[in-house]
Each structure stands twice: as structure tokens, then as C-alpha cells.
Motif scaffolding. Structure first.
Motif, PDB file in Angstrom:
ATOM      1  N   SER A   1      85.244  70.145  42.870  1.00  0.00           N
ATOM      2  CA  SER A   1      86.483  70.787  42.436  1.00  0.00           C
ATOM      3  C   SER A   1      87.692  70.036  42.954  1.00  0.00           C
ATOM      4  O   SER A   1      87.608  69.278  43.914  1.00  0.00           O
ATOM      5  N   LYS A   2      88.851  70.266  42.290  1.00  0.00           N
ATOM      6  CA  LYS A   2      90.083  69.602  42.717  1.00  0.00           C
ATOM      7  C   LYS A   2      90.480  70.047  44.115  1.00  0.00           C
ATOM      8  O   LYS A   2      90.984  69.265  44.908  1.00  0.00           O
TER       9      LYS A   2
ATOM     10  N   SER B   1      94.846  59.721  40.284  1.00  0.00           N
ATOM     11  CA  SER B   1      94.056  60.119  39.121  1.00  0.00           C
ATOM     12  C   SER B   1      92.683  60.584  39.578  1.00  0.00           C
ATOM     13  O   SER B   1      92.309  60.433  40.746  1.00  0.00           O
ATOM     14  N   ARG B   2      91.956  61.119  38.661  1.00  0.00           N
ATOM     15  CA  ARG B   2      90.599  61.588  38.990  1.00  0.00           C
ATOM     16  C   ARG B   2      89.756  60.427  39.497  1.00  0.00           C
ATOM     17  O   ARG B   2      89.027  60.561  40.478  1.00  0.00           O
ATOM     18  N   ASP B   3      89.845  59.266  38.852  1.00  0.00           N
ATOM     19  CA  ASP B   3      89.078  58.092  39.268  1.00  0.00           C
ATOM     20  C   ASP B   3      89.471  57.657  40.679  1.00  0.00           C
ATOM     21  O   ASP B   3      88.624  57.294  41.489  1.00  0.00           O
ATOM     22  N   ASP B   4      90.778  57.707  40.950  1.00  0.00           N
ATOM     23  CA  ASP B   4      91.239  57.355  42.294  1.00  0.00           C
ATOM     24  C   ASP B   4      90.678  58.322  43.332  1.00  0.00           C
ATOM     25  O   ASP B   4      90.275  57.920  44.427  1.00  0.00           O
ATOM     26  N   LEU B   5      90.678  59.591  42.974  1.00  0.00           N
ATOM     27  CA  LEU B   5      90.155  60.602  43.889  1.00  0.00           C
ATOM     28  C   LEU B   5      88.663  60.408  44.140  1.00  0.00           C
ATOM     29  O   LEU B   5      88.188  60.526  45.268  1.00  0.00           O
ATOM     30  N   VAL B   6      87.949  60.058  43.077  1.00  0.00           N
ATOM     31  CA  VAL B   6      86.512  59.804  43.210  1.00  0.00           C
ATOM     32  C   VAL B   6      86.292  58.600  44.119  1.00  0.00           C
ATOM     33  O   VAL B   6      85.415  58.616  44.994  1.00  0.00           O
TER      34      VAL B   6
ATOM     35  N   THR C   1      97.879  63.427  47.038  1.00  0.00           N
ATOM     36  CA  THR C   1      96.882  63.805  46.034  1.00  0.00           C
ATOM     37  C   THR C   1      97.491  64.056  44.669  1.00  0.00           C
ATOM     38  O   THR C   1      96.816  63.941  43.659  1.00  0.00           O
ATOM     39  N   ASP C   2      98.744  64.379  44.611  1.00  0.00           N
ATOM     40  CA  ASP C   2      99.370  64.659  43.315  1.00  0.00           C
ATOM     41  C   ASP C   2      99.520  63.395  42.478  1.00  0.00           C
ATOM     42  O   ASP C   2      99.531  63.457  41.255  1.00  0.00           O
TER      43      ASP C   2
ATOM     44  N   ILE D   1      88.451  68.089  46.567  1.00  0.00           N
ATOM     45  CA  ILE D   1      88.939  66.712  46.618  1.00  0.00           C
ATOM     46  C   ILE D   1      90.235  66.652  47.405  1.00  0.00           C
ATOM     47  O   ILE D   1      90.432  65.775  48.231  1.00  0.00           O
ATOM     48  N   LYS D   2      91.132  67.611  47.177  1.00  0.00           N
ATOM     49  CA  LYS D   2      92.386  67.625  47.919  1.00  0.00           C
ATOM     50  C   LYS D   2      92.137  67.796  49.409  1.00  0.00           C
ATOM     51  O   LYS D   2      92.806  67.187  50.230  1.00  0.00           O
TER      52      LYS D   2
END
Length: 113
Positions: A2-3, A22-27, A18-19, A6-7
Motif C-alpha cells: 500500500s501507499k 513515482s510508483r517505480d521510484d518508490l518500488v 514521497t509526494d 511505502i510512505k
């Protein structure tokens, strides 16, 4: 994942926002954190093994010292006994030699007279 999760993971790094990710960066960040966690876990396991080896070695030293102490006590008793026996033998030898020396001394005196 979940976001919110990840945050939480990313929020431990103060330099990441975190804002803006991107999703890929977070992954990627999560993957990096997992790799770092694996490295730290490997280090922990190595230190744990070293600690256990040190503990086992310490126990071996304690046991070896106890054995050597017992051997030392036995040796000390044997030495004491051997010394006592040797003293007794010497005493008996001297008791046997003293009369001979006395007789020899008397014989020398008689010859001098």
C-alpha cells in the motif's frame, strides 16, 4: 504494497519526499531498503556466530582450566608424597651410615693414638 506502507518505509529517509516520487521510484526505494536490510541481517548473523564461537571458546577455557587445576592438585599431592618418601629413604640411609661413620671415626682416632 500500500501507499501508506511505502510512505512509512521511505519516510525513514529524511532526504526523500514521497509526494514527488513515482510508483517505480518508490518500488526502487523499497528494493534498496530490502537489500540494505538483508546486508544488515547478514552482518548481524556473522556477529551472532562470532559471539557464539567466543562463548563456546570461553566455556572450553573454563573447562580446560578446571581440568588443569585438578591435575595440578594431583601432581602436588604426588610431589609431596614423593618428597616424603625420598626424605624417609635418605633418613634411613643416614641412620645406616652414621654408625659406620662413627666406627670409622673411632678407628681413625685409635690409629692416631
Amino acid at each position: 504494497m500500500s501507499k501508506r506502507h511505502i510512505k512509512k518505509v521511505v519516510s525513514s529517509d529524511s532526504d526523500l519526499d514521497t509526494d514527488d516520487l513515482s510508483r517505480d521510484d518508490l518500488v526502487k526505494v523499497v528494493v534498496e531498503k530490502e537489500e540494505l536490510l538483508k546486508i544488515k541481517d547478514d552482518e548481524f548473523q556473522k556477529m551472532k556466530k562470532k559471539s557464539l564461537r567466543s562463548y563456546v571458546e570461553m566455556e572450553n577455557v573454563i573447562n580446560r582450566t578446571k581440568r588443569e587445576e585438578g591435575n595440578f592438585k594431583k601432581f602436588a599431592i604426588q610431589v609431596s608424597f614423593s618428597r616424603h618418601v625420598l626424605c624417609q629413604i635418605l633418613l634411613h640411609l643416614l641412620i645406616g651410615v652414621v654408625p659406620l661413620l662413627k666406627t670409622l671415626s673411632e678407628g681413625v682416632e685409635m690409629n692416631d693414638k
